[in-house]
Design an enzyme around this catalytic site. Structure first.
Site, PDB file in Angstrom:
ATOM      1  N   ASP A 130       0.858  -1.185   0.000  1.00  0.00           N
ATOM      2  CA  ASP A 130       0.000   0.000   0.000  1.00  0.00           C
ATOM      3  C   ASP A 130       0.890   1.229   0.000  1.00  0.00           C
ATOM      4  O   ASP A 130       2.062   1.172   0.392  1.00  0.00           O
ATOM      5  CB  ASP A 130      -0.944   0.023   1.205  1.00  0.00           C
ATOM      6  CG  ASP A 130      -2.061   1.041   1.017  1.00  0.00           C
ATOM      7  OD1 ASP A 130      -3.111   0.656   0.455  1.00  0.00           O
ATOM      8  OD2 ASP A 130      -1.884   2.211   1.389  1.00  0.00           O
TER       9      ASP A 130
ATOM     10  N   ASP B 270       4.436   2.170  -4.033  1.00  0.00           N
ATOM     11  CA  ASP B 270       3.559   2.870  -4.975  1.00  0.00           C
ATOM     12  C   ASP B 270       3.245   1.933  -6.130  1.00  0.00           C
ATOM     13  O   ASP B 270       4.139   1.556  -6.907  1.00  0.00           O
ATOM     14  CB  ASP B 270       4.254   4.135  -5.483  1.00  0.00           C
ATOM     15  CG  ASP B 270       3.364   4.989  -6.371  1.00  0.00           C
ATOM     16  OD1 ASP B 270       2.314   4.496  -6.832  1.00  0.00           O
ATOM     17  OD2 ASP B 270       3.728   6.161  -6.624  1.00  0.00           O
TER      18      ASP B 270
ATOM     19  N   ASP C 250      -6.167  -5.284  -7.461  1.00  0.00           N
ATOM     20  CA  ASP C 250      -7.483  -4.826  -7.020  1.00  0.00           C
ATOM     21  C   ASP C 250      -7.386  -3.310  -6.888  1.00  0.00           C
ATOM     22  O   ASP C 250      -7.137  -2.778  -5.818  1.00  0.00           O
ATOM     23  CB  ASP C 250      -7.856  -5.484  -5.682  1.00  0.00           C
ATOM     24  CG  ASP C 250      -9.276  -5.171  -5.272  1.00  0.00           C
ATOM     25  OD1 ASP C 250     -10.195  -5.469  -6.049  1.00  0.00           O
ATOM     26  OD2 ASP C 250      -9.468  -4.615  -4.172  1.00  0.00           O
TER      27      ASP C 250
ATOM     28  N   CYS D  98     -14.336  -2.950  -7.362  1.00  0.00           N
ATOM     29  CA  CYS D  98     -15.649  -3.065  -6.715  1.00  0.00           C
ATOM     30  C   CYS D  98     -16.581  -1.983  -7.266  1.00  0.00           C
ATOM     31  O   CYS D  98     -17.328  -1.350  -6.530  1.00  0.00           O
ATOM     32  CB  CYS D  98     -15.550  -2.987  -5.191  1.00  0.00           C
ATOM     33  SG  CYS D  98     -14.820  -1.457  -4.565  1.00  0.00           S
TER      34      CYS D  98
END
Length: 427
Positions: A280, A307, A324, A376
């Site tokens: 992350d 990154d 994702d 999502c």
């Protein structure tokens, strides 16, 4: 003792004023109050209910107000919204109680001069029923299903009227709470039985080692959760990981891992054998991943600040990669209704970022490896269209499978994934 209705109004006002996340703001207020368990449930229902139905509520309120909504004081407006929500959508709340409590809240606030105004508007709403539009134009659907016009138009463009209406209707329903069994520590039968001993009933989901709770509960305080026997994860995410199917001993990269749920599930698929680099951009989020992995006893997960848009040679090569990517989140608006009130302009740069992450992932992949691209959201521009463009530019990748999960069909979050297999990449 704190007033639950006033607490709900304060939370809604804070969310609107600071453009804050609803779940974080609500949690902050509830942690600082002395509300009973029932009152906490009531506050949560009011906050998320008003966010769910805000466009509809404002449409009704505007028919009884001479003052434009934009010129109404924020606290007063949210008092009106919460009271009207109770009148329109909470059958167990007496209408008189909703009105009387709203007036009491205003009288005790800094906006007490608006008490007569609040009383008059709500009494008018009780006397004169306002009918919602029944047509199928984008504007009528926006009012009826409390969804911004631009988002309604996006669903209509991508999926047509019937599917768009189904998506909008389902967006107003409660989402299921689904658990992922930590198979490194237990099995599904044992966990199901132990939850039942605690009075928590569940049923097995369509994906192996998933449990769907029959009703909501505060899982974070559950001892089985604290001891790492499961984590909370929607069936959509679990389905995506089952398609990627990371294997025992493989080296896996999760480029956008926070808060870590997909990394956890991958580690369980791998029987906690191999290596997962979970990345992350921010140190605090990396900490969340590390804490979750420690709670679950998944020591193959290495949480790392990185990154995703910039190639990092030090990470090495991987058998499979999960992309994702950050997205508009429009597949989870029934969980996070405040997302739908973000302006469309907030999403303008997303596709460039998503594509950059996906093309950066290519550089980490071993020959014969696989990438799972997922979001999502339900915007084709971020999903199918982006993957089509990627394949034109990187024709050494074969699309093994592709799927869009729909809340009204699959009873999951709205979710897209495409499994891409690396053959002979042509530069």
């Amino acid at each position: 003792m704190a007033n639950p209705r006033k607490t709900a109004v304060s939370v809604l006002t804070k969310i609107e004023k600071d453009n804050a996340y609803s779940n974080i703001t609500l949690k902050s207020f509830l942690n600082d109050t002395e509300l009973t368990h029932e009152d906490i449930a009531f506050v949560s229902a009011l906050v998320y209910g008003v966010l769910d139905r805000r466009i509809t509520l404002d449409y009704v309120l505007s028919s009884f107000m001479k003052t434009p909504l934009k010129k109404t004081a924020p606290f007063t407006l949210n008092v009106l919204r919460t009271a009207l929500y109770q009148i329109m959508f909470m059958d167990k709340i007496p209408e008189s109680a909703a009105v009387n409590e709203a007036v009491k809240i205003i009288k005790k606030s800094k906006e007490n001069r608006n008490a007569g105004f609040v009383n008059a508007v709500l009494r008018a709403a009780l006397r004169e029923e306002t009918l919602l539009p029944e047509g199928d134009s984008a504007n009528e659907l926006s009012i009826r299903y409390s969804c911004p016009l631009w988002l309604v138009e996006s669903f209509l463009k991508d999926y047509g009227l019937d599917t768009a209406k189904s998506l909008l209707e389902e967006s107003l329903n409660a989402a299921p709470v689904t658990l992922r069994v930590n198979t490194v520590k237990t099995d599904i039968c044992s966990l199901k039985s132990r939850l039942e001993d605690m009075g928590i009933s569940s049923k097995e989901g369509e994906i192996s080692n998933s449990l769907i709770l029959d009703k909501g509960t505060n899982i974070a305080k559950n001892e089985l959760y604290k001891n790492g026997f499961f984590h909370v994860q929607d069936l959509a995410s679990q389905t995506a990981i089952s398609v990627l199917a990371p294997k025992k001993g493989e080296r896996v990269l999760d480029l956008c891992a926070s808060p870590g749920g997909k990394s956890f599930t991958m580690a369980e698929y791998m029987e906690n054998s191999g290596e997962i680099i979970a990345c992350d951009l921010y140190e605090q989020r990396v900490g969340l991943i590390a804490d979750g992995a420690k709670r679950l006893g998944l020591d193959i997960i290495k949480a790392t600040v990185n990154d995703a848009t910039v190639y990092n040679e030090a990470l090495g090569k991987f058998d499979c990669i999960l992309c994702d990517v950050p997205c508009s989140g429009l597949g989870v608006i029934r969980r996070k209704p405040d997302i739908k009130y973000k302006p469309e302009s907030d999403f303008e740069e997303l596709e460039d970022i998503q594509y950059k992450i996906l093309t950066t992932a290519v550089r980490y992949l071993k020959k014969g490896g696989r990438i799972l691209y997922s979001t999502c959201t339900l915007r084709r521009a971020e999903n199918e269209n982006l993957v089509i463009y990627f394949q034109k530019e990187y024709n050494g990748f074969r699309k093994v499978c592709e799927n869009t999960l729909m809340p009204h069909i699959n009873n999951t979050d709205g979710f897209y994934y495409a499994l891409l297999e690396y053959g002979t990449l042509e530069e």
